[in-house]
Design an enzyme around this catalytic site. Structure first.
Site, PDB file in Angstrom:
ATOM      1  N   SER A  44       0.801  -1.226   0.000  1.00  0.00           N
ATOM      2  CA  SER A  44       0.000   0.000   0.000  1.00  0.00           C
ATOM      3  C   SER A  44       0.830   1.270   0.000  1.00  0.00           C
ATOM      4  O   SER A  44       0.344   2.325  -0.417  1.00  0.00           O
ATOM      5  CB  SER A  44      -0.925   0.012   1.214  1.00  0.00           C
ATOM      6  OG  SER A  44      -0.182  -0.080   2.417  1.00  0.00           O
ATOM      7  N   GLU A 213      -6.738  16.505  10.331  1.00  0.00           N
ATOM      8  CA  GLU A 213      -7.606  16.989  11.405  1.00  0.00           C
ATOM      9  C   GLU A 213      -9.063  16.645  11.071  1.00  0.00           C
ATOM     10  O   GLU A 213      -9.412  16.501   9.903  1.00  0.00           O
ATOM     11  CB  GLU A 213      -7.451  18.503  11.560  1.00  0.00           C
ATOM     12  CG  GLU A 213      -6.077  18.950  12.017  1.00  0.00           C
ATOM     13  CD  GLU A 213      -5.752  18.498  13.421  1.00  0.00           C
ATOM     14  OE1 GLU A 213      -6.715  18.329  14.225  1.00  0.00           O
ATOM     15  OE2 GLU A 213      -4.562  18.282  13.719  1.00  0.00           O
ATOM     16  N   HIS A 229       1.099   5.491   5.754  1.00  0.00           N
ATOM     17  CA  HIS A 229       0.760   5.917   4.396  1.00  0.00           C
ATOM     18  C   HIS A 229       0.953   7.425   4.230  1.00  0.00           C
ATOM     19  O   HIS A 229       0.954   8.158   5.211  1.00  0.00           O
ATOM     20  CB  HIS A 229      -0.679   5.514   4.078  1.00  0.00           C
ATOM     21  CG  HIS A 229      -0.902   4.043   4.236  1.00  0.00           C
ATOM     22  ND1 HIS A 229      -1.520   3.512   5.341  1.00  0.00           N
ATOM     23  CD2 HIS A 229      -0.560   3.009   3.438  1.00  0.00           C
ATOM     24  CE1 HIS A 229      -1.569   2.186   5.222  1.00  0.00           C
ATOM     25  NE2 HIS A 229      -0.987   1.860   4.076  1.00  0.00           N
TER      26      HIS A 229
END
Length: 274
Positions: A44, A213, A229
């Protein structure tokens, strides 16, 4: 027959064989070079991401920005895969079907090989991990392509004193040992990324990883704290590091690369619909 005539005749007889062994020279008989392809086998951290995952970005999405027009990318990296599961699911077979002589096969696994509690993915660094990686190497070489081993890019993890911490255990060392044993080009992305995260520090790396956020992204309404990631900035950074390593390791030539020291706007990253 004179020695000169014998040499000329031998050269003419050998010419068709030499041309057939030179990949990417013929393009439908028109004589134009076929673009060489960099095939990515990985997890990934490198994979193509789609609109529902934005702004999560795999470094394979940004790699084309650093390659010349004679090179293309075929990104086969897939979320959650290890060196083992990628093969068991038939993904290596599918990748190799598109490989031609002169191509590169970039191989980055480790993140999910470490999940030894999962029998579908876990491997042991110096036994099964190396055994599976050899299958990628052999498959590339059978097709007259060049395999390139890439140690797994580092996660964002810091000690209390701000020191960037390695997270991949013995897997990078096992890959380095295999590269030396097999005579395969190695890009030590684990070491290079760890050094870069150390330069940026705990706060500076936040914009590189998928930290969001609440309300910052419609795909993550409650926010996100992802230390594995990347956001576009991180994917561009890792892709640039990979391109430089390909140059430094003499896998690619200067003419094959571009923008190594130039800005790459994050807006260039796009996420297609799945």
């Amino acid at each position: 027959m004179s020695l000169t005539r014998r040499r000329t005749a031998a050269a003419l007889l050998a010419l068709p064989l030499a041309l057939s062994a030179t990949p990417a020279l013929a393009d439908g008989g028109r004589g134009r070079p076929r673009p060489r392809t960099l095939h990515i086998a990985g997890d990934s951290t490198a994979a193509q991401k789609y609109a529902a995952a934005a702004p999560e970005t795999g470094w394979g999405m940004a790699l084309p920005f650093f390659l010349g027009h004679s090179l293309t990318v075929a990104n086969h990296a897939m979320n959650g895969r290890s060196s083992k599961s990628f093969i068991d699911e038939g993904r290596l077979t599918a990748l190799l079907e598109g490989v031609r002589g002169g191509d590169l096969v970039l191989i980055q696994f480790g993140h999910n090989d470490e999940k030894t509690e999962d029998p579908a993915r876990g491997t042991d660094p110096y036994t099964t991990y190396q055994e599976y990686l050899r299958q990628y190497i052999e498959g590339a070489r059978e097709r007259r392509a060049e395999p390139v081993l890439i140690t797994p890019v580092e996660r964002r993890r810091f000690a209390e004193d701000g020191t960037a911490k390695p997270t991949h255990g013995e897997y990078p060392a096992a890959m380095r040992a295999l590269a030396a044993e097999e005579g395969v080009a190695l890009l030590d992305l684990q070491a290079l990324s760890l050094a870069r995260w150390q330069e940026l520090g705990p706060d500076g790396t936040l914009a590189y990883f998928n930290w969001l956020e609440p309300g910052e992204s419609p795909n993550y309404p409650d926010g996100k704290q992802d230390n594995t990631h990347f956001q576009p900035r991180g994917a561009v950074e890792v892709a640039r590091t990979t391109a430089r390593a390909l140059l430094d390791g003499r896998v690619l030539a200067p003419r094959d690369l571009r923008r190594l020291d130039a800005p790459v706007p994050e807006a260039w990253i796009t996420w297609p619909q799945a």
